[in-house]
Design a protein around this motif. Structure first.
Motif, PDB file in Angstrom:
ATOM      1  N   TYR A  59       0.808  -1.225   0.000  1.00 61.25           N
ATOM      2  CA  TYR A  59       0.000   0.000   0.000  1.00 61.25           C
ATOM      3  C   TYR A  59       0.842   1.276   0.000  1.00 61.25           C
ATOM      4  CZ  TYR A  59      -4.203  -2.588  -0.296  1.00 61.25           C
ATOM      5  OH  TYR A  59      -5.173  -3.384  -0.780  1.00 61.25           O
ATOM      6  N   PRO A  60       1.887   1.345   0.838  1.00 62.47           N
ATOM      7  CA  PRO A  60       2.739   2.547   0.710  1.00 62.47           C
ATOM      8  C   PRO A  60       3.263   2.704  -0.716  1.00 62.47           C
ATOM      9  CG  PRO A  60       3.256   1.414   2.722  1.00 62.47           C
ATOM     10  CD  PRO A  60       2.287   0.520   1.997  1.00 62.47           C
TER      11      PRO A  60
ATOM     12  N   LEU B 286       1.818   1.743  -3.520  1.00 62.91           N
ATOM     13  CA  LEU B 286       0.727   2.270  -4.358  1.00 62.91           C
ATOM     14  C   LEU B 286       0.571   3.782  -4.157  1.00 62.91           C
ATOM     15  CD1 LEU B 286      -1.967  -0.532  -3.965  1.00 62.91           C
ATOM     16  CD2 LEU B 286      -1.016   0.287  -6.139  1.00 62.91           C
ATOM     17  N   HIS B 287       0.594   4.183  -2.890  1.00 58.93           N
ATOM     18  CA  HIS B 287       0.396   5.604  -2.598  1.00 58.93           C
ATOM     19  C   HIS B 287       1.555   6.449  -3.104  1.00 58.93           C
ATOM     20  CE1 HIS B 287      -3.137   5.616   0.319  1.00 58.93           C
ATOM     21  NE2 HIS B 287      -3.087   4.404  -0.227  1.00 58.93           N
ATOM     22  N   ARG B 288       2.754   5.842  -3.048  1.00 53.91           N
ATOM     23  CA  ARG B 288       3.921   6.561  -3.522  1.00 53.91           C
ATOM     24  C   ARG B 288       3.801   6.815  -5.040  1.00 53.91           C
ATOM     25  NH1 ARG B 288       7.214   3.357  -0.974  1.00 53.91           N
ATOM     26  NH2 ARG B 288       7.683   2.140  -2.825  1.00 53.91           N
TER      27      ARG B 288
ATOM     28  N   GLU C 201       1.116   6.912  -6.695  1.00 52.03           N
ATOM     29  CA  GLU C 201       0.024   7.867  -6.925  1.00 52.03           C
ATOM     30  C   GLU C 201       0.540   9.300  -6.759  1.00 52.03           C
ATOM     31  OE1 GLU C 201      -3.311   7.468  -4.283  1.00 52.03           O
ATOM     32  OE2 GLU C 201      -4.343   9.163  -5.238  1.00 52.03           O
ATOM     33  N   THR C 202       1.364   9.491  -5.709  1.00 56.10           N
ATOM     34  CA  THR C 202       1.920  10.825  -5.457  1.00 56.10           C
ATOM     35  C   THR C 202       2.805  11.269  -6.633  1.00 56.10           C
ATOM     36  OG1 THR C 202       1.933  10.258  -3.122  1.00 56.10           O
ATOM     37  CG2 THR C 202       3.145  12.231  -3.763  1.00 56.10           C
TER      38      THR C 202
ATOM     39  N   ALA D 246      -5.843   7.360  -8.789  1.00 58.41           N
ATOM     40  CA  ALA D 246      -6.760   6.562  -7.966  1.00 58.41           C
ATOM     41  C   ALA D 246      -8.161   7.145  -8.009  1.00 58.41           C
ATOM     42  CB  ALA D 246      -6.261   6.520  -6.531  1.00 58.41           C
TER      43      ALA D 246
ATOM     44  N   TYR E 104      -7.074   1.720  -8.803  1.00 57.58           N
ATOM     45  CA  TYR E 104      -5.909   2.403  -9.365  1.00 57.58           C
ATOM     46  C   TYR E 104      -5.856   2.165 -10.868  1.00 57.58           C
ATOM     47  CZ  TYR E 104      -4.346   2.849  -4.559  1.00 57.58           C
ATOM     48  OH  TYR E 104      -4.271   3.156  -3.237  1.00 57.58           O
TER      49      TYR E 104
ATOM     50  N   TYR F 208     -13.883  14.932  -5.114  1.00 55.96           N
ATOM     51  CA  TYR F 208     -13.126  13.826  -4.568  1.00 55.96           C
ATOM     52  C   TYR F 208     -11.907  14.339  -3.787  1.00 55.96           C
ATOM     53  CZ  TYR F 208      -9.391  10.375  -4.959  1.00 55.96           C
ATOM     54  OH  TYR F 208      -8.318   9.581  -4.715  1.00 55.96           O
TER      55      TYR F 208
ATOM     56  N   GLU G  36       2.621   5.889   6.665  1.00 57.01           N
ATOM     57  CA  GLU G  36       3.257   6.335   5.427  1.00 57.01           C
ATOM     58  C   GLU G  36       2.210   6.742   4.391  1.00 57.01           C
ATOM     59  OE1 GLU G  36       6.213   3.607   3.993  1.00 57.01           O
ATOM     60  OE2 GLU G  36       6.625   4.851   2.231  1.00 57.01           O
ATOM     61  N   CYS G  37       1.172   5.936   4.308  1.00 57.46           N
ATOM     62  CA  CYS G  37       0.098   6.232   3.348  1.00 57.46           C
ATOM     63  C   CYS G  37      -0.569   7.568   3.667  1.00 57.46           C
ATOM     64  CB  CYS G  37      -0.968   5.129   3.363  1.00 57.46           C
ATOM     65  SG  CYS G  37      -0.378   3.603   2.636  1.00 57.46           S
TER      66      CYS G  37
ATOM     67  N   LEU H 171       1.675  10.441   2.659  1.00 56.40           N
ATOM     68  CA  LEU H 171       1.643  10.633   1.208  1.00 56.40           C
ATOM     69  C   LEU H 171       0.338  11.290   0.777  1.00 56.40           C
ATOM     70  CD1 LEU H 171       3.260   7.279   0.092  1.00 56.40           C
ATOM     71  CD2 LEU H 171       4.144   9.568  -0.380  1.00 56.40           C
TER      72      LEU H 171
ATOM     73  N   ARG I 215      -0.200  14.728  -1.434  1.00 54.93           N
ATOM     74  CA  ARG I 215      -1.046  14.828  -2.636  1.00 54.93           C
ATOM     75  C   ARG I 215      -2.099  15.917  -2.491  1.00 54.93           C
ATOM     76  NH1 ARG I 215      -0.853   9.390  -2.550  1.00 54.93           N
ATOM     77  NH2 ARG I 215      -2.949   9.188  -1.691  1.00 54.93           N
TER      78      ARG I 215
END
Lengths: 115, 890
Positions: free
Chosen positions: A51-52, A54-56, A58-59, A65, A79, B10, B64-65, B68, B72
């Protein structure tokens, strides 16, 4: 079986995520399952790292997403690959191939000549 | 809830629930995994355990999520702002494009207003604000000596070597140096010959100016002598003429028949403290004690007042007993002034800067008007959008964006206008306004235009946008625009009245100058100047003036197509002797110090007056013996000054100033009176620095050219009258025939030369005319804006009137009447203002009264006509109103 599991290297995980999403948009669990399926359970994913990652991505805007509804009618985060991500997939793939090639070449090499 | 695109909603969602979303996402994963396990046959509890074992360090992953997610969210917010701005700009461009005529008028107004201001400010900036870049420029002064004759001050050279005395002994100054411009010369280096503009400086001036040579060196003071000439080139000339070759340094050149050495090259930034001469190409170094006519610059010590320094410097000058150029028995006080104070166009420039500043204000007001007029029409649009949920801030932002887009585009156009303005100004420049060539026209223009455009944008935005959006939009939607119409109406009207008044003032000023110039061009010159040319031949060494005169005469007699010629020492309009004069008669001795003006002295042959077609007013003309008998002829004004009783013929006169100097000035007998000869159409100072003529009144004294004139003129002037215009070219050939060696002889057309004095007033007039027309144009736009606005507001009223039987003609009268009423008030105020403001240009109005009815009348008429024209479009719109629709409109 646990012995055979390989900790997926970070960069490799990014590459696998991008590859997974190149087939179309999917949620995090589907990404995990795809990696496990194709890698024959050799490459087991730790949820704590997926998950981190995926989020990375995305950033970095390689993937985008969106909240959607899953097969079982539950709210899930989907995603999808962005154009930028698609380009990145090609780059990472080439890098990985070159890297792997180099490692194989090293492993197949004969004993060095004394000079 | 406002309507925004799904993706933005969103994002908003994200911003508030980042942690919850991460939880939810992970929970979904766990649920799916358990379900899979159960499907493969595990029990619920087994599955739960297996999943937990696999999850690893969930907390740090979550953290961490979430982090991030915050990153964003921040990005998204920024993107949101940029997107909003982009949308605003797109909206502004589209809405401006929907009204192309309106946009064009607004842009034109900004471009002209800001552009004109940019032009004038660029000039003012270069010449007034930061003219000389010397170190500690605020303490740099020009030391000048002058004496005062009546209203005129005449600069007098300082004694030789004074700068060294001051530099060595004065305690109130830090430094002194000598610098001046020095005409033209021919510079010969090997086979390369160049005509150069000269300057002369002493070696100390380079340091004084904070400069240093880029190539070579500045010789020390004791290296510079009269015999061994040293030169410094300017960078521009060095690049242009010698391709920036460092080899020229140390070379020996010939400059005006003297041999000199090039010592170095000074950078392009090096400047003489003088805007009145063209930029020098080559500087001659002069020894500190040299008899140079340049100015001495001094840098005061900090805290010393110019007055204190003047006193010390003057005392030092008196005590030093230095050789002096011009021992005149008059007080010649020393004055310290700033270098830029000597600028001839300072006064008009300050005036113009003020006028153009007002013009910019008018332009801004106009654009604000136009925005208001448009805003009035858009009240409903804005109200509807507000009702549909657009926040007030958002509407304000949109209006501001529109103004900003308008100002930016206008600003870019203004840079173009400003640049063209400078070019035009440069091309209209009379030769005497050398200063204008010092104005750079690149980055300065862009900077100034940008600053002005931004300031104008703020002014316009503040005036218009806030007003429009600040109204109660809800009320507008309910009751229609009519209720808000009265707000600010008086303000708008008074602004338009002000604009008309200002343009009226400019217009009257311009008309006064036009009238003046017209008169000046038709001035009686006192002689028949058509077809008259003067050629001045220096008397060569080894020849007597008399012999050369005879030679010139003989050659002239063979020129074809000549209807006559005469020989004189000089001709009107060309350089000649102007004496400080105060004529006395034996029974009325005069004091030399009482001299208030100069007198122009001519030496002519007996046939001069008949050749020039100057009638004798009294007495007789010269004959062969006149020179020996000391006979003179005077002009009417001089006759009047010497003997107001009118009996001048037969009287004996002499110049008291010359007598008082101790020279042997014999009495002269006046034998005749001739008309005054106008040599300059405007009041001006002669080359000697003082007036020999006011407009049309000149003090001229004629002596007979002596046949054996040995002490006489150093030159012989041949004056020729030609029948055909194209003869000038042939004359040049004749001149070359007479003068076979030395410099080329100029052929001067007397009428052209005398009319050259009109160059400056003509320039001022043209500039003022341009600004006046600009002012009138802006006033017309302003009036147009206000009347259009009022027609828009009164649509319903006009409809009602028409329904009740008003004809189109009476509606037209109503609208035009409105405009003319405002214009009339403005015109009245403008004329009153002009009556007082024209005092500034009074000294440029030769003979024309500053209350000249012609100028005021035409100005007023023009303004009224223009205001009627400005009302045409709104009137057409008003009369085209269909009553049936108008009444129902709201």
């Amino acid at each position: 079986m646990a012995d055979a599991n390989v900790e997926v290297l970070r960069g490799t995980l990014d590459l696998l995520i991008l590859k997974a999403l190149s087939f179309g948009s999917m949620h995090g669990y589907a990404v995990a399952r795809w990696i496990e399926d194709v890698a024959d359970d050799v490459l087991r994913i730790e949820e704590g790292t997926l998950y981190p990652a995926l989020h990375r991505l995305e950033t970095k805007q390689w993937i985008a997403a969106e909240w959607g509804v899953s097969e079982n009618n539950r709210r899930a985060k989907y995603y999808a690959l962005t154009p930028k991500g698609r380009v990145q997939l090609k780059v990472e793939r080439a890098t990985w191939t070159r890297f792997a090639g180099a490692v194989f070449a090293a492993l197949d090499a004969s004993k060095p000549q004394a000079t | 809830m406002t309507k925004i695109p799904a993706w933005r909603r969103y994002l908003t969602f994200w911003r508030t629930n980042i942690a919850a979303d991460v939880d939810d996402e992970l929970r979904f994963h766990t649920e799916m995994r358990i379900k899979d396990h159960v499907a493969r046959g595990m029990t619920e509890a087994e599955a739960q355990r297996a999943v937990t074992a696999r999850l690893g360090d969930v907390d740090s992953a979550k953290a961490e999520c979430v982090e991030l997610g915050h990153v964003r969210a921040t990005h998204a917010r920024q993107a949101n702002v940029i997107d909003g701005l982009r949308a605003d700009v797109r909206y502004a461009v589209r809405s401006l494009g929907r009204a192309p005529a309106w946009t064009a008028v607004a842009l034109l107004t900004i471009a002209l207003g800001v552009g004109a201001t940019t032009t004038v400010f660029s000039v003012a900036d270069a010449l007034l604000v930061r003219p000389f870049s010397y170190p500690n420029a605020s303490r740099v002064f020009l030391a000048r000596r002058q004496f005062v004759i009546g209203p005129n001050t005449v600069p007098v050279s300082l004694p030789f070597g004074i700068s060294r005395v001051w530099r060595e002994r004065a305690t109130t100054i830090e430094d002194a140096a000598l610098a001046g411009s020095g005409g033209q010369g021919r510079l010969i280096l090997g086979s390369d010959t160049a005509t150069v503009i000269l300057g002369h400086i002493d070696p100390e001036f380079v340091v004084f100016a904070g400069s240093r040579p880029i190539v070579g060196h500045v010789p020390r003071s004791n290296e510079v002598t009269e015999e061994a000439g040293m030169l410094l080139l300017t960078e521009q000339f060095w690049r242009r003429q010698y391709g920036a070759s460092p080899d020229v340094v140390g070379k020996t050149v010939r400059l005006m028949d003297n041999s000199s050495t090039i010592a170095g090259v000074l950078p392009a930034s090096f400047m003489l403290p003088d805007f009145r001469s063209a930029r020098a190409d080559v500087f001659q170094l002069v020894p500190s004690g040299a008899p140079a006519t340049g100015a001495v610059l001094v840098r005061l010590k900090p805290g010393v007042s110019p007055k204190v320094a003047t006193a010390e410097l003057e005392a030092l000058m008196k005590n030093a007993q230095l050789p002096d150029v011009r021992p005149v028995p008059m007080e010649m006080p020393l004055r310290l002034s700033r270098p830029q104070d000597w600028l001839a166009i300072r006064q008009p420039l300050v005036m113009l800067t003020g006028a153009v500043g007002l013009l910019l204000l008018v332009a801004c007001t106009n654009v604000a008007h136009l925005l208001l007029a448009r805003g009035a029409g858009r009240q409903r649009e804005l109200a509807v959008r507000h009702a549909l949920g657009a926040a007030r801030m958002r509407l304000v932002r949109q209006l501001v964006t529109e103004t900003v887009v308008l100002t930016l585009v206008g600003g870019v156009l203004a840079i173009v206008v400003g640049w063209i303005g400078l070019r035009v100004l440069g091309s209209l420049r009379p030769p005497s306004f050398v200063a204008l060539t010092y104005v750079s026209n690149g980055r300065g223009v862009i900077n100034i235009a940008a600053v002005l455009a931004i300031l104008s944008g703020f002014a316009i935005g503040l005036l218009a946008a806030v007003r429009t959006a600040h109204r109660d939009l809800g009320t507008t939607l309910r009751v229609g625009a009519a209720s808000t119409a009265r707000t600010g109406r008086r303000l708008r009207s008074s602004l338009v009245v002000g604009e008309v008044a200002l343009s009226g003032m400019l217009l009257v000023g311009a008309l006064l100058l036009i009238h003046t110039l017209f008169d000046l061009q038709h001035t009686e010159l006192g002689f028949e100047a058509n077809g008259v040319y003067a050629l001045r031949f220096p008397v060569p060494r080894g020849t007597t003036p008399a012999a050369h005169t005879a030679f010139v005469r003989e050659r002239a007699s063979v020129i074809p197509d000549v209807s006559g010629f005469t020989v004189a020492a000089d001709a009107p309009g060309t350089e000649g002797w102007t004496m400080i004069a105060n004529y006395e008669t034996p029974d009325h001795p005069q004091k030399a110090e009482a001299a208030t003006r100069g007198a122009r002295e001519y030496r002519v042959e007996p046939d001069y007056f008949s050749f020039m077609r100057m009638p004798l007013i009294a007495g007789r003309t010269f004959d062969e013996g006149s020179a020996v008998r000391n006979e003179v002829i005077v002009s009417r004004s001089l006759a009047q000054t010497i003997s107001p009783d009118g009996n001048i013929v037969g009287r004996r006169i002499r110049n008291a100033v010359v007598r008082s100097r101790g020279s042997d000035e014999p009495w002269q007998t006046v034998i005749g009176v001739v008309p005054d000869v106008v040599t300059s159409l405007v009041e001006g100072t002669s080359s000697a620095g003082f007036n020999a003529h006011d407009h049309g009144h000149s003090h001229d004294l004629y002596r007979a050219l002596a046949p054996a004139d040995t002490i006489g003129p150093g030159a012989v002037t041949l004056i020729v009258r030609l029948d055909r215009g194209d003869a000038a070219k042939r004359l040049a050939q004749v001149a070359a025939g007479i003068q076979t060696r030395g410099p080329k002889i100029d052929v001067v057309n007397l009428r052209e030369r005398i009319e050259r004095s009109l160059a400056e007033p003509r320039f001022t007039m043209r500039v003022l005319v341009v600004f006046a027309l600009l002012g009138v144009l802006l006033a017309a736009i302003g009036l147009f804006g206000v009347i259009s606005y009022s027609v828009g507001q009164r649509t319903r009223e006009i409809g009602v009137r028409m329904t009740l039987g008003a004809t189109r003609r009476s509606i037209a009268r109503l609208v035009v009447g409105d405009g003319v009423r405002l214009a009339s008030i403005g015109t009245m105020l403008g004329l009153i203002g002009a009556a007082s403001a024209t005092r500034i240009i009074q000294h440029s109005l030769y003979g024309v009264s500053r209350f000249d009815p012609f100028s005021f009348g035409v100005g007023a008429l023009l303004l009224i006509v223009v205001s009627i024209v400005a009302c045409v479009v709104p009137t057409l719109r008003a009369t085209a109103i269909d009553p049936a629709i108008a009444v129902r409109a709201e």
